[in-house]
Scaffold this motif. Structure first.
Motif, mmCIF file in Angstrom:
data_model
loop_
_atom_site.group_PDB
_atom_site.id
_atom_site.type_symbol
_atom_site.label_atom_id
_atom_site.label_comp_id
_atom_site.label_asym_id
_atom_site.label_seq_id
_atom_site.Cartn_x
_atom_site.Cartn_y
_atom_site.Cartn_z
ATOM 1 N N THR A 1 36.387 -7.870 90.853
ATOM 2 C CA THR A 1 35.852 -9.222 90.966
ATOM 3 C C THR A 1 36.074 -9.640 92.414
ATOM 4 O O THR A 1 37.127 -9.374 92.984
ATOM 5 C CB THR A 1 36.566 -10.185 90.001
ATOM 6 O OG1 THR A 1 36.341 -9.720 88.667
ATOM 7 C CG2 THR A 1 36.038 -11.599 90.133
ATOM 8 N N GLU B 1 35.613 -12.872 95.212
ATOM 9 C CA GLU B 1 35.284 -14.256 95.522
ATOM 10 C C GLU B 1 34.537 -14.250 96.853
ATOM 11 O O GLU B 1 35.043 -13.773 97.858
ATOM 12 C CB GLU B 1 36.546 -15.099 95.631
ATOM 13 C CG GLU B 1 36.233 -16.569 95.758
ATOM 14 C CD GLU B 1 37.492 -17.402 95.768
ATOM 15 O OE1 GLU B 1 37.645 -18.189 96.715
ATOM 16 O OE2 GLU B 1 38.307 -17.247 94.849
ATOM 17 N N SER C 1 32.548 -16.590 92.147
ATOM 18 C CA SER C 1 33.121 -15.389 91.559
ATOM 19 C C SER C 1 31.985 -14.401 91.306
ATOM 20 O O SER C 1 31.013 -14.713 90.610
ATOM 21 C CB SER C 1 33.827 -15.729 90.249
ATOM 22 O OG SER C 1 34.386 -14.563 89.698
ATOM 23 N N LYS D 1 30.862 -10.157 90.474
ATOM 24 C CA LYS D 1 31.291 -8.898 89.878
ATOM 25 C C LYS D 1 30.700 -7.743 90.681
ATOM 26 O O LYS D 1 29.503 -7.753 91.007
ATOM 27 C CB LYS D 1 30.821 -8.779 88.426
ATOM 28 C CG LYS D 1 31.429 -9.810 87.505
ATOM 29 C CD LYS D 1 32.890 -9.522 87.280
ATOM 30 C CE LYS D 1 33.485 -10.485 86.270
ATOM 31 N NZ LYS D 1 34.911 -10.301 86.119
ATOM 32 N N CYS E 1 26.313 -11.884 92.234
ATOM 33 C CA CYS E 1 26.793 -13.263 92.267
ATOM 34 C C CYS E 1 25.792 -14.139 91.504
ATOM 35 O O CYS E 1 24.666 -13.710 91.245
ATOM 36 C CB CYS E 1 26.891 -13.749 93.709
ATOM 37 S SG CYS E 1 28.052 -12.792 94.716
#
Length: 127
Positions: A90, A92, A97, A99, A115
């Motif tokens: 994950t 940021e 957030s 993946k 995103c």
């Protein structure tokens, strides 16, 4: 006597299974641990540089440095996992957030970060 030996052997092998699994996973981790460099493209931003550093201490840790032109982009990596040749985490990015998933094949780590507003594709090579 032979029966008690067989029972003791089976019990010792059951106890050894977790250690064996950790040893097998350690080899998979070694394929990914290190510095990876390359570039990314995006459907929502200009292309840029991408550096992934994976370290292993008591667990796995990853850091990512991305640049757009000459400007660094702030990013934080959590939930970094290796499963054979597949890697996921994950990330940021720009306050969201996202993946990420990548696959190691032929010495390259190719993947995509998804995103809420777009996706980033990357291709990295070990340095």
């Amino acid at each position: 006597m032979q029966r008690s030996f067989a029972v003791a052997f089976v019990i010792s092998m059951i106890g050894a299974a977790p250690a064996l699994a950790q040893h097998i996973n350690a080899g998979a981790d070694d394929k990914i641990v290190g510095r990876w460099e390359g570039s990314y493209t995006s459907d929502h931003a200009p292309p840029g540089g991408y550096n992934l550093v994976v370290t292993k201490d008591s667990g796995l840790k990853a850091t990512i440095e991305m640049t757009s032109g000459t400007q660094p982009m702030q990013t934080r990596v959590t939930e970094f996992k290796i499963d054979g040749n597949a890697v996921s985490w994950t990330q940021e990015l720009m306050g969201m957030s996202c993946k990420a998933a990548a696959v190691l094949a032929a010495g390259t780590l190719r993947g995509e970060t998804t995103c809420p507003h777009g996706a980033i594709s990357f291709l990295l090579r070990r340095k």
